[in-house]
Enzyme design. Structure first.
Site, PDB file in Angstrom:
ATOM      1  N   GLY A  38       0.846  -1.196   0.000  1.00  0.00           N
ATOM      2  CA  GLY A  38       0.000   0.000   0.000  1.00  0.00           C
ATOM      3  C   GLY A  38       0.882   1.247   0.000  1.00  0.00           C
ATOM      4  N   GLN A  39       0.252   2.404  -0.031  1.00  0.00           N
ATOM      5  CA  GLN A  39       1.030   3.649  -0.049  1.00  0.00           C
ATOM      6  C   GLN A  39       1.976   3.710   1.158  1.00  0.00           C
ATOM      7  OE1 GLN A  39      -1.180   7.269  -1.682  1.00  0.00           O
ATOM      8  NE2 GLN A  39      -2.740   6.311  -0.417  1.00  0.00           N
TER       9      GLN A  39
ATOM     10  N   ASP B 269       2.421  -9.007   1.765  1.00  0.00           N
ATOM     11  CA  ASP B 269       1.183  -8.428   1.240  1.00  0.00           C
ATOM     12  C   ASP B 269       0.082  -9.469   1.438  1.00  0.00           C
ATOM     13  OD1 ASP B 269       1.497 -10.322  -0.725  1.00  0.00           O
ATOM     14  OD2 ASP B 269       2.057  -8.898  -2.287  1.00  0.00           O
TER      15      ASP B 269
ATOM     16  N   ASP C  90      -2.863 -12.216   4.559  1.00  0.00           N
ATOM     17  CA  ASP C  90      -4.239 -11.804   4.251  1.00  0.00           C
ATOM     18  C   ASP C  90      -4.981 -11.442   5.543  1.00  0.00           C
ATOM     19  OD1 ASP C  90      -6.794 -11.442   3.401  1.00  0.00           O
ATOM     20  OD2 ASP C  90      -6.984 -13.385   2.390  1.00  0.00           O
TER      21      ASP C  90
ATOM     22  N   THR D  86      -9.525   0.281   2.417  1.00  0.00           N
ATOM     23  CA  THR D  86      -9.528   1.748   2.332  1.00  0.00           C
ATOM     24  C   THR D  86     -10.538   2.310   1.327  1.00  0.00           C
ATOM     25  OG1 THR D  86      -7.652   1.589   0.812  1.00  0.00           O
ATOM     26  CG2 THR D  86      -7.138   2.063   3.123  1.00  0.00           C
TER      27      THR D  86
ATOM     28  N   THR E  42      -7.748   6.857  11.197  1.00  0.00           N
ATOM     29  CA  THR E  42      -8.162   7.897  10.261  1.00  0.00           C
ATOM     30  C   THR E  42      -8.913   9.059  10.913  1.00  0.00           C
ATOM     31  OG1 THR E  42      -9.715   8.251   8.418  1.00  0.00           O
ATOM     32  CG2 THR E  42     -10.183   6.394   9.810  1.00  0.00           C
TER      33      THR E  42
ATOM     34  N   TYR F 278     -16.635   2.888   6.797  1.00  0.00           N
ATOM     35  CA  TYR F 278     -15.168   2.832   6.860  1.00  0.00           C
ATOM     36  C   TYR F 278     -14.677   3.409   8.188  1.00  0.00           C
ATOM     37  CZ  TYR F 278     -10.363   4.402   6.036  1.00  0.00           C
ATOM     38  OH  TYR F 278      -9.013   4.657   6.177  1.00  0.00           O
TER      39      TYR F 278
ATOM     40  N   LYS G 259     -12.790   1.418  11.243  1.00  0.00           N
ATOM     41  CA  LYS G 259     -11.450   1.815  11.717  1.00  0.00           C
ATOM     42  C   LYS G 259     -11.493   2.136  13.208  1.00  0.00           C
ATOM     43  CE  LYS G 259      -8.178   2.345   9.611  1.00  0.00           C
ATOM     44  NZ  LYS G 259      -7.097   1.376   9.256  1.00  0.00           N
TER      45      LYS G 259
ATOM     46  N   TRP H 145      -5.976  11.992   4.450  1.00  0.00           N
ATOM     47  CA  TRP H 145      -5.719  12.373   3.055  1.00  0.00           C
ATOM     48  C   TRP H 145      -4.336  11.886   2.568  1.00  0.00           C
ATOM     49  CZ3 TRP H 145      -7.666  18.116   2.203  1.00  0.00           C
ATOM     50  CH2 TRP H 145      -8.955  18.244   2.740  1.00  0.00           C
TER      51      TRP H 145
END
Ligand code: NDP
Length: 308
Positions: free
Chosen positions: A15-16, A35, A45, A71, A110, A134, A138, A159
């Site tokens: 991911g980012q 991953d 997973d 996400t 988040t 979401y 979270k 963001w």
């Protein structure tokens, strides 16, 4: 003083944030990065609770860093069960296993745990009230970790963008070159946060928390300053034009619109501002302005005409 090189398990490595963590965590210890497909018989997973448990028990990490998450904010309204499994149940399992191993669990959350009212930056202790599934999933993940009794660091961020992968930054940079006009929301406020910054702060805080357990807890992690999505888009457009890129949607063609003019399946908070005083004090950090990281990501992604 914690002076051995810890075994670190990183989940969600592509991911980012996960990608940047592969870099930032590598010098800190013996890193196993997975991953969702896993490797060498190890499961990464987050939807496979039994497989995940086996992986943790086999590796016996001293630090678990969970960068994986469901996400898709709008998709989560439809895929509630899967989002809950990945964002709430997997962190609960990781927390339980971390507690049994006395490992440090690092997890990300988040700004969407808040309801977005008012215009003051949210503190860690402020009341939560997610507006979408979401955010609720979270928040449940945070709460499972906090109530498990495991050593933990939870970073709430907002963001997120990176030089690699897809985000508002990459989408806008592309659309500005393709379309003659754009409409961008101007009444949601927050701070674009670079995955690079998140990863660097994580590794810094990780080392300090291993040495001083009192530093564990929940922290807000965003750069300094704030903007709206529209302000963020204008910053990107101006940067592109400074580089000599042929932009179709120049600043004056990027229209500010309100959230109500852009209906989406998931409601989003208007005020996503987060205060970072707690993080900066605990870890002796000075967070840079959001524009610094955005500019770096644009240069990395698109190149700069000053490079030649
Ligand atoms: P990304 O969407 O870039 O990465 C999430 C990663 O999770 C992907 O690599 C994805 O893999 C992986 N993943 C999804 N499902 C599973 C699964 N079942 N098992 C294992 N891995 C899975 O997110 P970010 O890096 O941006 O987010 C990092 C953290 O920051 C998350 O906790 C997120 O909730 C939080 N955050 C993110 C924000 C944002 O704007 N992106 C804002 C605020 C907080 P694959 O690519 O294979 O789907």
């Amino acid at each position: 003083m914690f002076n051995t090189s810890p075994r670190i398990l990183l989940l969600g490595k592509n991911g980012q944030v996960g990608w940047e963590l592969q870099r930032a965590l590598a010098p800190l210890g013996e890193l196993t990065a997975l991953d969702r497909h896993g490797c060498k018989g190890l499961t990464g997973d987050l939807a496979d609770v039994d497989g995940l448990r086996r992986t943790v028990r086999q590796l016996k990490p001293q630090v678990i860093v969970n960068a994986g998450a469901y996400t898709g904010v709008d998709r989560a309204e439809e895929q509630r069960e899967l989002a809950t499994r990945i964002n709430a149940e997997a962190p609960a399992l990781l927390a339980e296993e971390a507690r049994a191993l006395n490992a440090l669990l690092i997890h990300y959350s988040t700004d969407y745990v808040f309801n977005g009212s008012g215009d003051s930056p949210w503190r860690e202790s402020d009341p939560v009230g997610p507006l979408n599934h979401y955010g609720a999933s979270k928040l449940a993940g945070e709460r499972h970790i906090q109530s498990s009794g495991c050593r933990h660091l939870i970073f709430r961020t907002s963001w997120v963008y990176a030089a690699r992968g897809n985000s508002f930054l990459s989408t806008m940079a592309r659309l500005m070159c393709e379309r003659e006009a754009l409409q961008v929301i101007d009444d949601q406020h927050g701070a674009p946060t670079g995955a690079e910054l998140i990863a660097d702060v994580t590794s810094h805080a990780l080392v300090q928390t291993l040495n001083d357990g009192a530093k564990q807890g929940l922290y807000h992690l965003v750069p300094a300053g704030q903007t709206s999505w529209h302000g963020y888009a204008i910053f990107i457009a101006e940067w592109l034009q400074r580089q000599g890129t042929e932009v179709q949607s120049t600043q004056e063609r990027i229209a500010p619109i309100s959230t109500s003019e852009w209906p989406t399946p998931a409601n989003r908070p208007l005020n996503s501002r987060l205060t970072t005083t707690k993080l900066e004090r605990a870890f002796s950090l000075t967070l840079p302005a959001w524009q610094n990281g955005v500019e770096r990501a644009l240069v990395e992604r698109l190149g700069s005409d000053t490079e030649a």
